[in-house]
Design an enzyme around this catalytic site. Structure first.
Site, short mmCIF file in Angstrom:
data_model
loop_
_atom_site.label_atom_id
_atom_site.label_comp_id
_atom_site.label_asym_id
_atom_site.label_seq_id
_atom_site.Cartn_x
_atom_site.Cartn_y
_atom_site.Cartn_z
CB VAL A 15 -0.95 0.10 1.21
CG1 VAL A 15 -1.93 1.28 1.22
CG2 VAL A 15 -1.99 -1.12 0.98
CG ASP A 193 -10.09 -7.64 6.44
OD1 ASP A 193 -8.99 -7.00 7.10
OD2 ASP A 193 -11.03 -7.76 5.53
CE LYS A 197 -11.48 -4.82 5.10
NZ LYS A 197 -11.26 -5.29 3.90
#
Length: 415
Positions: A15, A193, A197
């Site tokens: 990223v 994960d 979120k």
């Protein structure tokens, strides 16, 4: 903040490099990477060494740096970086969904206390701008639900299983070889994960700060050939779906589970590492957001969007929280599930309220019936058995025997 802003970057992995690339190719944004903090002194980098430091204080305590961008994997270390930066009066952009989900209420208070901005669009659903849309487009909307595919790794695996007839193990290995899945894929395939979120998204959709430990998550790691065959025979695909639903006027529930989706469902053709978010609202009806959920450039573009927003002093206002609707989080809901099981005694511990279908074969047993979500949470250890697998059938939820108004028209009439 109209001047050219200087960025201090923590992390230069996929990223970080993606952000560096898109930042240098973007036009019209007044921002430059001033310094990058990394841990590994021996790793070869793609840009000159003078950009890097190994001391976090070179960024956190540097008065020339305006914005700290945190994109590392370690949630605990990310928390230290973010809190120290906010307290030092620096704006922060982060993509660390675990850190945010576990500390969001505290971080919201810190940014208000120190009059700085914390932005994190890249933490949820990659390049899909779902948080900004919830903050701005849906700020006064009566939201019924937010759900979708929030994890590209699990979706890639399920795509290979249902589209190419690969086994779970082969599809997982392929995802690992391509860099979509970690050596230990538990966070992705176990539903952790997408749970982080979902917790972040719920804060902006409903004004609720929910501890992720209180949210039920069940993954795809025990998916078997029997479950795949059952779904295909019924015309379904299985997707790992995080779900936030408002029940009547007062309560919201959150959970992450595999779900049967048919050809008419928005998520049916969301394949590979792509994500999709379905928002159902009283006035705007259903809307669907689709895009890349992983990768250096897609995630980097979301980080870049936050940096760009900071150039005109943007910050989240947490409007739903300030509206004080006094919504409450609940797991006291009835949900219909499919369960493949091995022992009849396992069914008793789940306390089924009703059973609509049951099959008993030599090597395959399943049942479709209604359970209370809080009972699933209590039975989570049992459900980790490899001979057990559950799927949300996607039917209407119920709260204390009260049917949720599923249609948009009904929601609009009652709110």
């Amino acid at each position: 903040m109209t001047k050219n802003i200087k960025l201090g970057l923590f992390g230069f992995g996929v990223v970080g490099q993606g952000l560096y690339d898109v930042l240098n190719k973007a036009k019209g944004i007044n921002a430059d990477v001033y310094k990058i903090c990394v841990k590994d002194r021996n790793k070869r980098r793609t840009i000159p060494d003078f950009h890097f430091t190994f001391d976090p204080d070179d960024i956190i305590n540097n008065p020339e740096i305006d914005v700290v961008v945190e994109i590392i994997n370690d949630a605990d270390e990310a928390y230290k970086i973010v809190t120290a930066s906010l307290k030092n009066g620096k704006h922060v952009v982060t993509a660390n969904k675990k850190m945010l989900a576990e500390h969001l209420e505290e971080l919201v208070q810190l940014q208000q206390q120190y009059n700085v901005s914390l932005l994190y669009e890249a933490s949820s659903c990659g390049a899909i701008p779902i948080i900004r849309n919830l903050e701005e487009y849906y700020d006064n909307e009566l939201l019924y639900s937010v759900s979708g595919i929030f994890n590209g790794t699990s979706n890639y695996i399920l795509t290979k299983i249902f589209n190419e007839n690969l086994t779970y193990d082969v599809a997982l290995k392929q995802a690992q070889d391509l860099g979509f899945a970690e050596t230990d894929p538990t966070s992705d395939v176990g539903g952790f994960d997408p749970k982080y979120k979902l917790v972040i998204i719920a804060a902006h959709a409903y004004g609720l700060f929910v501890n992720p430990k209180d949210v039920f998550n069940y993954g795809i790691q025990h998916l078997s050939k029997h479950d795949i065959r059952f779904a295909m025979e019924k015309g379904y695909r299985i997707k790992l779906v995080p779900t936030a639903v408002k029940l009547n006027h007062k309560k919201v529930t959150l959970f992450v589970m595999p779900q049967f989706v048919d050809k008419e469902h928005y998520l049916y053709d969301v394949d590979n590492e792509n994500n999709g978010v379905v928002v159902e609202a009283a006035f705007a009806d259903k809307q669907f957001f689709y895009g890349k959920g992983a990768g250096g450039h897609p995630t980097g573009s979301a980080v870049l969007s936050d940096i760009s927003a900071l150039t005109y002093n943007y910050r989240y206002e947490y409007k739903k929280f300030l509206q004080q609707d006094k919504l409450q989080y609940t797991t006291d809901i009835e949900i219909e599930i499919y369960i493949r099981y091995e022992n009849e005694s396992d069914l008793k511990s789940l306390k089924f309220l009703n059973i609509s279908e049951k099959y008993f074969g030599k090597d395959f047993k399943y049942l479709i019936g209604t359970v209370v979500l809080s009972d699933l949470i209590k039975a989570k250890e049992l459900l980790q058995n490899k001979n057990t697998f559950i799927v949300d059938t996607g039917k209407d939820l119920r709260l204390k025997g009260e049917t949720v108004q599923k249609s948009v028209e009904e929601v609009a009439e009652t709110l």
